[in-house]
Design a protein around this motif. Structure first.
Motif, PDB file in Angstrom:
ATOM      1  N   ALA A 146       0.826  -1.207   0.000  1.00  0.00           N
ATOM      2  CA  ALA A 146       0.000   0.000   0.000  1.00  0.00           C
ATOM      3  C   ALA A 146       0.859   1.255   0.000  1.00  0.00           C
ATOM      4  N   GLN A 147       1.952   1.236   0.753  1.00  0.00           N
ATOM      5  CA  GLN A 147       2.825   2.407   0.797  1.00  0.00           C
ATOM      6  C   GLN A 147       3.482   2.652  -0.559  1.00  0.00           C
ATOM      7  N   LEU A 148       3.925   1.582  -1.219  1.00  0.00           N
ATOM      8  CA  LEU A 148       4.498   1.737  -2.559  1.00  0.00           C
ATOM      9  C   LEU A 148       3.476   2.319  -3.527  1.00  0.00           C
ATOM     10  N   ASN A 149       2.226   1.907  -3.373  1.00  0.00           N
ATOM     11  CA  ASN A 149       1.161   2.405  -4.245  1.00  0.00           C
ATOM     12  C   ASN A 149       0.837   3.866  -3.952  1.00  0.00           C
ATOM     13  N   SER A 150       0.729   4.215  -2.685  1.00  0.00           N
ATOM     14  CA  SER A 150       0.371   5.587  -2.328  1.00  0.00           C
ATOM     15  C   SER A 150       1.479   6.577  -2.679  1.00  0.00           C
ATOM     16  N   GLN A 151       2.733   6.133  -2.645  1.00  0.00           N
ATOM     17  CA  GLN A 151       3.851   7.015  -2.966  1.00  0.00           C
ATOM     18  C   GLN A 151       4.215   6.999  -4.446  1.00  0.00           C
ATOM     19  N   GLY A 152       3.480   6.236  -5.247  1.00  0.00           N
ATOM     20  CA  GLY A 152       3.662   6.275  -6.690  1.00  0.00           C
ATOM     21  C   GLY A 152       4.735   5.363  -7.239  1.00  0.00           C
ATOM     22  N   PHE A 153       5.309   4.482  -6.419  1.00  0.00           N
ATOM     23  CA  PHE A 153       6.328   3.565  -6.925  1.00  0.00           C
ATOM     24  C   PHE A 153       5.707   2.430  -7.736  1.00  0.00           C
ATOM     25  N   VAL A 154       4.475   2.050  -7.425  1.00  0.00           N
ATOM     26  CA  VAL A 154       3.754   1.037  -8.195  1.00  0.00           C
ATOM     27  C   VAL A 154       2.366   1.582  -8.508  1.00  0.00           C
ATOM     28  N   ASP A 155       1.730   0.973  -9.503  1.00  0.00           N
ATOM     29  CA  ASP A 155       0.411   1.437  -9.941  1.00  0.00           C
ATOM     30  C   ASP A 155      -0.737   0.684  -9.291  1.00  0.00           C
ATOM     31  N   ALA A 156      -0.466  -0.482  -8.714  1.00  0.00           N
ATOM     32  CA  ALA A 156      -1.537  -1.272  -8.096  1.00  0.00           C
ATOM     33  C   ALA A 156      -0.917  -2.274  -7.130  1.00  0.00           C
ATOM     34  N   CYS A 157      -1.767  -2.839  -6.271  1.00  0.00           N
ATOM     35  CA  CYS A 157      -1.355  -3.876  -5.322  1.00  0.00           C
ATOM     36  C   CYS A 157      -2.185  -5.127  -5.580  1.00  0.00           C
ATOM     37  N   ILE A 158      -1.551  -6.278  -5.466  1.00  0.00           N
ATOM     38  CA  ILE A 158      -2.259  -7.552  -5.561  1.00  0.00           C
ATOM     39  C   ILE A 158      -2.239  -8.186  -4.181  1.00  0.00           C
ATOM     40  N   THR A 159      -3.362  -8.117  -3.488  1.00  0.00           N
ATOM     41  CA  THR A 159      -3.479  -8.667  -2.144  1.00  0.00           C
ATOM     42  C   THR A 159      -4.952  -8.855  -1.814  1.00  0.00           C
ATOM     43  N   PRO A 160      -5.296  -9.897  -1.051  1.00  0.00           N
ATOM     44  CA  PRO A 160      -6.689 -10.082  -0.645  1.00  0.00           C
ATOM     45  C   PRO A 160      -7.013  -9.411   0.680  1.00  0.00           C
ATOM     46  N   ASP A 161      -6.021  -8.798   1.324  1.00  0.00           N
ATOM     47  CA  ASP A 161      -6.237  -8.164   2.626  1.00  0.00           C
ATOM     48  C   ASP A 161      -6.868  -6.789   2.425  1.00  0.00           C
ATOM     49  N   SER A 162      -8.075  -6.630   2.957  1.00  0.00           N
ATOM     50  CA  SER A 162      -8.788  -5.365   2.768  1.00  0.00           C
ATOM     51  C   SER A 162      -8.168  -4.219   3.549  1.00  0.00           C
ATOM     52  N   ASP A 163      -7.317  -4.521   4.523  1.00  0.00           N
ATOM     53  CA  ASP A 163      -6.708  -3.417   5.268  1.00  0.00           C
ATOM     54  C   ASP A 163      -5.613  -2.717   4.464  1.00  0.00           C
ATOM     55  N   ALA A 164      -5.386  -3.139   3.216  1.00  0.00           N
ATOM     56  CA  ALA A 164      -4.464  -2.394   2.356  1.00  0.00           C
ATOM     57  C   ALA A 164      -4.968  -0.973   2.142  1.00  0.00           C
ATOM     58  N   PHE A 165      -6.305  -0.790   2.091  1.00  0.00           N
ATOM     59  CA  PHE A 165      -6.859   0.562   1.969  1.00  0.00           C
ATOM     60  C   PHE A 165      -6.558   1.387   3.214  1.00  0.00           C
ATOM     61  N   LEU A 166      -6.519   0.742   4.376  1.00  0.00           N
ATOM     62  CA  LEU A 166      -6.242   1.450   5.620  1.00  0.00           C
ATOM     63  C   LEU A 166      -4.795   1.918   5.669  1.00  0.00           C
ATOM     64  N   PHE A 167      -3.905   1.193   4.987  1.00  0.00           N
ATOM     65  CA  PHE A 167      -2.500   1.585   4.922  1.00  0.00           C
ATOM     66  C   PHE A 167      -2.240   2.621   3.831  1.00  0.00           C
ATOM     67  N   GLY A 168      -3.266   2.958   3.044  1.00  0.00           N
ATOM     68  CA  GLY A 168      -3.118   4.024   2.058  1.00  0.00           C
ATOM     69  C   GLY A 168      -3.126   3.587   0.612  1.00  0.00           C
ATOM     70  N   ALA A 169      -3.479   2.337   0.310  1.00  0.00           N
ATOM     71  CA  ALA A 169      -3.491   1.874  -1.083  1.00  0.00           C
ATOM     72  C   ALA A 169      -4.557   2.613  -1.880  1.00  0.00           C
ATOM     73  N   MET A 170      -4.246   2.887  -3.139  1.00  0.00           N
ATOM     74  CA  MET A 170      -5.180   3.580  -4.024  1.00  0.00           C
ATOM     75  C   MET A 170      -5.850   2.640  -5.020  1.00  0.00           C
ATOM     76  N   CYS A 171      -5.189   1.532  -5.354  1.00  0.00           N
ATOM     77  CA  CYS A 171      -5.746   0.558  -6.298  1.00  0.00           C
ATOM     78  C   CYS A 171      -5.356  -0.838  -5.824  1.00  0.00           C
ATOM     79  N   VAL A 172      -6.341  -1.664  -5.525  1.00  0.00           N
ATOM     80  CA  VAL A 172      -6.108  -3.010  -5.000  1.00  0.00           C
ATOM     81  C   VAL A 172      -6.745  -4.026  -5.944  1.00  0.00           C
ATOM     82  N   ILE A 173      -5.951  -5.011  -6.353  1.00  0.00           N
ATOM     83  CA  ILE A 173      -6.453  -6.137  -7.151  1.00  0.00           C
ATOM     84  C   ILE A 173      -6.643  -7.301  -6.194  1.00  0.00           C
TER      85      ILE A 173
END
Length: 605
Positions: A146-173
């Protein structure tokens, strides 16, 4: 796990199913533990080391088929809070009474079991040999994703954990289905904000109420629906502070509720003095008055009209009474909810809030991520040793990844190098292949011809533009989803003594690497289609001529007896007609001389 209370069901209306090209040329962070746990549970006992097999196939799929740049993230040392929650979850799933739950000392973390750690180590070794970057988080892997996604290092995250949004993820697969038309189940934070009106701190507040990875219990008696109603009453900047006040026993002012008890008592005294209502029509006035003089609200000449089912009086007294009752109901609901929250021990846990809002989860700089070339030799030895695969099979399965790297380098620098240990090079475009609604080029790779004791690293321009007219567009039927996410094996083709390997490649990537060959292929394809169209139109316009391959009628070779008889009748037509006419006249003349009874006896015997 992530947020408890069926949190994904709350977000599911805002999911988007994305197609093959969604991740093309994008960086994506992958929670490696998710892949290991998912398929180790699904296919355990059916194949040898399913975690290695899955990581191998899915990584090549992400890299070659979907054109992504994957970055894998592994868990670091878990938080002591999660260690306690993990033990509690294990006790509940095993049916053990949680009263006997052991207490973890403050600051002590419980590591994962040795077997799982060994699986992670093997997968990391495989990924490094494939040239894929691997990062280790200070805590949770989904937090670093999520941190890599929020800081722009990656464009999306692949994870089933919904708390990725709580850590700041912008796009979760949340899920990947490689063998489908829309393989990615994607969630964007912007869609959640616009649909539910919730931002990051709102989601953190919901997780504190319904439970999360660090506090699996949450607040007793509060589910997702109640939590959603609570957090919506406060802004993002105030929601966590208001929960802190409620946890301390303070009841905040309820929006739309009763502001003071004096206002309610004053209104109740006024309600006692209100005008009576008719029991028949429900309007102001008594029933007796309406019988004497008609009701002005009913609009009839005499009496009043019986009120319909569900009638509501709209006078000021009744409207205010309904508002008062609704406010009292809301106030009572808030009092009960606040009492439940106040009974929860140490609510809200400030350590959990700090974990979700922390940004110090990454070791090193995310901008230093780089993708290398697979170490084919060592990789083959590893897969042979671990999975007992044949070396030729490993090299064949690696070919899509190697060809993708080759095409990317060719498109970037207009230079290329021979594929697969200097054995194969680009030869030609065979055809267009359609699979699950997605089109790709089928590329031919061949060994370069040796001249004067050395091999050419590139094919000649005139040789690379090879298009076979008999090749047609290939459309593959959809197959069932492979639980092991296996790859389509590259095909081997023998043509006039030459051996070719066939791989499926992205049309845009091939066009960037070999623009002239692609343009020539598409031009030839267009000419073939127009030629085929013209031929079909001519066949429709003109009937097909008789050919030697079709059996002909025997009358084409021999004269028919019926026709000959018909010819003779035509030649003697005049005389025969005359004789027949004379015979008919004679018969009619002779018949007319006989009586009716005689003619009947002659006719019927």
């Amino acid at each position: 796990m992530g947020v408890g209370g069926n949190f994904w069901d709350l977000l599911r209306p805002y999911a988007q199913q994305q197609g093959f090209d969604f991740l093309r040329n994008k960086r994506v962070a992958v929670d490696l533990s998710f892949w290991i746990v998912q398929h180790e549970t699904a296919v355990k006992g059916f194949v040898l080391k399913p975690h290695l097999r899955l990581t191998f196939f899915r990584t090549i799929n992400l890299f070659s088929k979907f054109g992504a740049y994957p970055v894998f993230v592994v868990d670091g040392t878990p938080s002591p809070l999660k260690s306690q929650a993990r033990i509690s979850r294990f006790f509940r799933s095993s049916g053990i009474d949680t009263c006997n739950l052991p207490v973890i000392k403050d600051g002590v973390s419980v590591e994962r079991n040795k077997l799982f750690s060994e699986w992670v180590r093997e997968c990391v070794e495989l990924l490094e040999l494939l040239g894929i970057p691997v990062l280790k988080a200070n805590g949770e892997a989904e937090a670093l994703c999520a941190q890599l996604n929020s800081q722009g290092f990656v464009d999306a995250c692949i994870t089933p954990d919904s708390d990725a949004f709580l850590f700041g993820a912008m796009c979760v697969i949340k899920d990947i289905k490689p063998n489908s038309r829309e393989p990615f189940e994607c969630y964007h934070m912007s869609h959640i904000e616009s649909g539910l009106g919730l931002k990051r701190k709102h989601l953190i507040a919901i997780s504190l109420l319904v439970g999360n990875d660090y506090d699996s219990g949450g607040v007793l008696g509060i589910g997702v629906d109640k939590a959603l109603r609570i957090v919506r009453e406060f802004s993002e900047d105030q929601v966590l502070e208001r929960l802190q006040d409620i946890g301390n026993g303070l009841q905040p002012a309820v929006p739309g509720g009763i502001k003071s008890g004096d206002d309610g008592e004053e209104f109740r005294s006024e309600m006692k003095k209100r005008s009576p209502h008719c029991s028949r029509c429900g309007h102001l006035g008594s029933k007796r008055t309406h019988f004497k003089s008609s009701c002005e609200h009913c609009g009839c000449d005499s009496g009043c009209i019986k009120k319909p089912l569900g009638f509501r009086c709209e006078c000021s007294f009744c409207s205010k009474d309904r508002d008062l009752r609704e406010q009292k109901k809301t106030n009572d609901w808030w009092i009960k909810v606040c009492d439940k929250i106040a009974l929860a021990p140490e609510f809200p846990n400030r350590k959990i809030i700090e974990l979700y809002l922390s940004d110090g989860l990454m070791t090193g700089d995310g901008s230093s991520m780089s993708w290398g070339t697979p170490d084919t030799g060592i990789l083959v030895d590893l897969m042979v040793f671990k999975l007992h695969w044949d070396p030729s099979y490993v090299r064949k399965m690696l070919l899509p990844m190697l060809s993708t790297i080759y095409l990317r380098e060719k498109a970037r620098n207009n230079t290329g190098y021979a594929l697969l240990c200097d054995q194969y090079e680009f030869h030609s475009i065979k055809c267009i292949k359609t699979r699950y609604g997605h089109q790709s080029f089928v590329i031919r790779w061949r060994k370069p011809k040796s001249t004067s004791g050395y091999s050419h690293s590139h094919s000649e321009p005139e040789e690379s533009i090879v298009v076979l007219e008999e090749e047609e567009e290939v459309v593959e039927e959809e197959e069932s989803v492979d639980p092991l996410d296996g790859l389509n094996e590259p095909q081997v083709q023998n043509d006039n003594g030459d051996c070719f390997l066939l791989t499926d490649e992205c049309i845009g990537l091939v066009q960037s690497a070999f623009p002239d060959e692609t343009e020539h292929f598409l031009h030839e394809k267009k000419l073939r289609e127009s030629k085929k169209k013209n031929v079909s139109e001519e066949e429709i316009a003109t009937p097909r001529a008789t050919t030697m391959g079709v059996q002909r009628s025997i009358t084409d070779f021999y004269r028919s007896a019926k026709k000959a008889a018909a010819g003779q009748s035509i030649e003697t037509g005049g005389s025969s007609k005359a004789s027949a006419e004379k015979k008919r006249q004679a018969t009619s003349t002779s018949s007319s001389n006989l009586t009716k009874s005689v003619r009947r006896r002659l006719l019927f015997g």
